[in-house]
Design a protein around this motif. Structure first.
Motif, PDB file in Angstrom:
ATOM      1  N   GLY A   9      12.635  -4.155  -5.216  1.00 54.00           N
ATOM      2  CA  GLY A   9      12.985  -3.022  -6.040  1.00 54.00           C
ATOM      3  C   GLY A   9      11.772  -2.456  -6.743  1.00 54.00           C
ATOM      4  O   GLY A   9      10.689  -3.048  -6.737  1.00 54.00           O
ATOM      5  N   GLY A  10      11.952  -1.293  -7.349  1.00 53.11           N
ATOM      6  CA  GLY A  10      10.862  -0.652  -8.054  1.00 53.11           C
ATOM      7  C   GLY A  10      11.153   0.798  -8.323  1.00 53.11           C
ATOM      8  O   GLY A  10      12.298   1.247  -8.222  1.00 53.11           O
ATOM      9  N   LEU A  11      10.111   1.529  -8.670  1.00 56.02           N
ATOM     10  CA  LEU A  11      10.199   2.948  -8.967  1.00 56.02           C
ATOM     11  C   LEU A  11       9.676   3.751  -7.790  1.00 56.02           C
ATOM     12  O   LEU A  11       8.579   3.487  -7.284  1.00 56.02           O
ATOM     13  CB  LEU A  11       9.391   3.274 -10.226  1.00 56.02           C
ATOM     14  CG  LEU A  11       9.293   4.741 -10.622  1.00 56.02           C
ATOM     15  CD1 LEU A  11      10.667   5.289 -10.991  1.00 56.02           C
ATOM     16  CD2 LEU A  11       8.316   4.897 -11.782  1.00 56.02           C
ATOM     17  N   VAL A  12      10.461   4.729  -7.358  1.00 55.08           N
ATOM     18  CA  VAL A  12      10.070   5.561  -6.238  1.00 55.08           C
ATOM     19  C   VAL A  12      10.534   6.992  -6.490  1.00 55.08           C
ATOM     20  O   VAL A  12      11.538   7.216  -7.168  1.00 55.08           O
ATOM     21  CB  VAL A  12      10.664   5.015  -4.913  1.00 55.08           C
ATOM     22  CG1 VAL A  12      12.189   5.078  -4.944  1.00 55.08           C
ATOM     23  CG2 VAL A  12      10.112   5.758  -3.713  1.00 55.08           C
ATOM     24  N   GLN A  13       9.802   7.953  -5.968  1.00 58.35           N
ATOM     25  CA  GLN A  13      10.193   9.348  -6.099  1.00 58.35           C
ATOM     26  C   GLN A  13      11.306   9.689  -5.124  1.00 58.35           C
ATOM     27  O   GLN A  13      11.455   9.057  -4.071  1.00 58.35           O
ATOM     28  CB  GLN A  13       9.000  10.273  -5.854  1.00 58.35           C
ATOM     29  CG  GLN A  13       7.926  10.198  -6.921  1.00 58.35           C
ATOM     30  CD  GLN A  13       6.832  11.211  -6.705  1.00 58.35           C
ATOM     31  OE1 GLN A  13       6.628  11.707  -5.597  1.00 58.35           O
ATOM     32  NE2 GLN A  13       6.116  11.542  -7.765  1.00 58.35           N
ATOM     33  N   ALA A  14      12.099  10.684  -5.481  1.00 57.12           N
ATOM     34  CA  ALA A  14      13.155  11.151  -4.595  1.00 57.12           C
ATOM     35  C   ALA A  14      12.583  11.494  -3.227  1.00 57.12           C
ATOM     36  O   ALA A  14      11.522  12.109  -3.116  1.00 57.12           O
ATOM     37  CB  ALA A  14      13.850  12.360  -5.194  1.00 57.12           C
ATOM     38  N   GLY A  15      13.302  11.067  -2.191  1.00 57.06           N
ATOM     39  CA  GLY A  15      12.845  11.265  -0.830  1.00 57.06           C
ATOM     40  C   GLY A  15      12.047  10.109  -0.275  1.00 57.06           C
ATOM     41  O   GLY A  15      11.791  10.057   0.933  1.00 57.06           O
TER      42      GLY A  15
END
Length: 123
Positions: A9-15
Motif C-alpha cells: 500500500g501507499g500513496l499514488v496519484q489517480a490513474g
C-alpha cells in the motif's frame, strides 16, 4: 501462529497503479479461497475480489472490474492484488482474507484476516 500480512500500500496519484501482496505465515493456504476487502473511514468493509484455492473462479466487485486483478501463487503461499487506473474512491484500508468456504469468504465471514494496508489515491 497463523498470520496474514499485507504489504504494497501507499500513496499514488489517480490513474496510477499499485500491487498489494498478502503473505500468510504459520500454515499454507493452498486449499483455501482467498480474497481482498477494503474499508474507507466511516464506511462498511466491502468485498473487492476473491479467488478459488486453485487460482480459478476469480470474482470482482463491479466497482473494480477491468481495473483490478487478483492472483495467487500457491507455491510461494502468496496472494496479490494488481490495481490499475486507480481512482480517489479506491482510497481505503485493504485487507487480505482466507477461508475454506468461498461463499463465507465472499460475504466477509473469513476465519483469517490480515491487519490491513493503507491505499491512498490523490486527485
Amino acid at each position: 501462529q497463523v498470520q496474514l500480512v499485507e504489504s504494497g500500500g501507499g500513496l499514488v496519484q489517480a490513474g496510477g497503479s499499485l500491487r498489494l501482496s498478502c503473505a500468510p505465515s504459520g500454515r499454507t493456504f493452498s486449499t483455501y479461497a482467498m480474497g481482498w476487502f477494503r474499508q474507507a473511514p466511516g464506511k462498511e468493509r466491502d468485498f473487492v475480489a476473491a479467488i478459488m484455492w486453485n487460482g480459478g473462479g476469480a470474482d470482482y466487485a463491479d466497482s473494480v472490474k477491468g481495473r483490478f486483478t487478483i492472483a495467487r501463487d500457491n507455491a510461494k503461499n502468496l496472494l496479490y492484488l494488481q490495481m490499475n487506473s486507480l481512482k480517489p474512491e479506491d482510497t481505503a484500508v485493504y485487507y487480505c482474507a482466507a477461508e475454506k468456504n468461498v461463499r463465507q469468504l465472499r460475504i466477509g465471514l473469513s476465519n483469517y484476516w490480515g491487519q490491513g494496508t493503507q491505499v491512498t489515491v490523490s486527485s
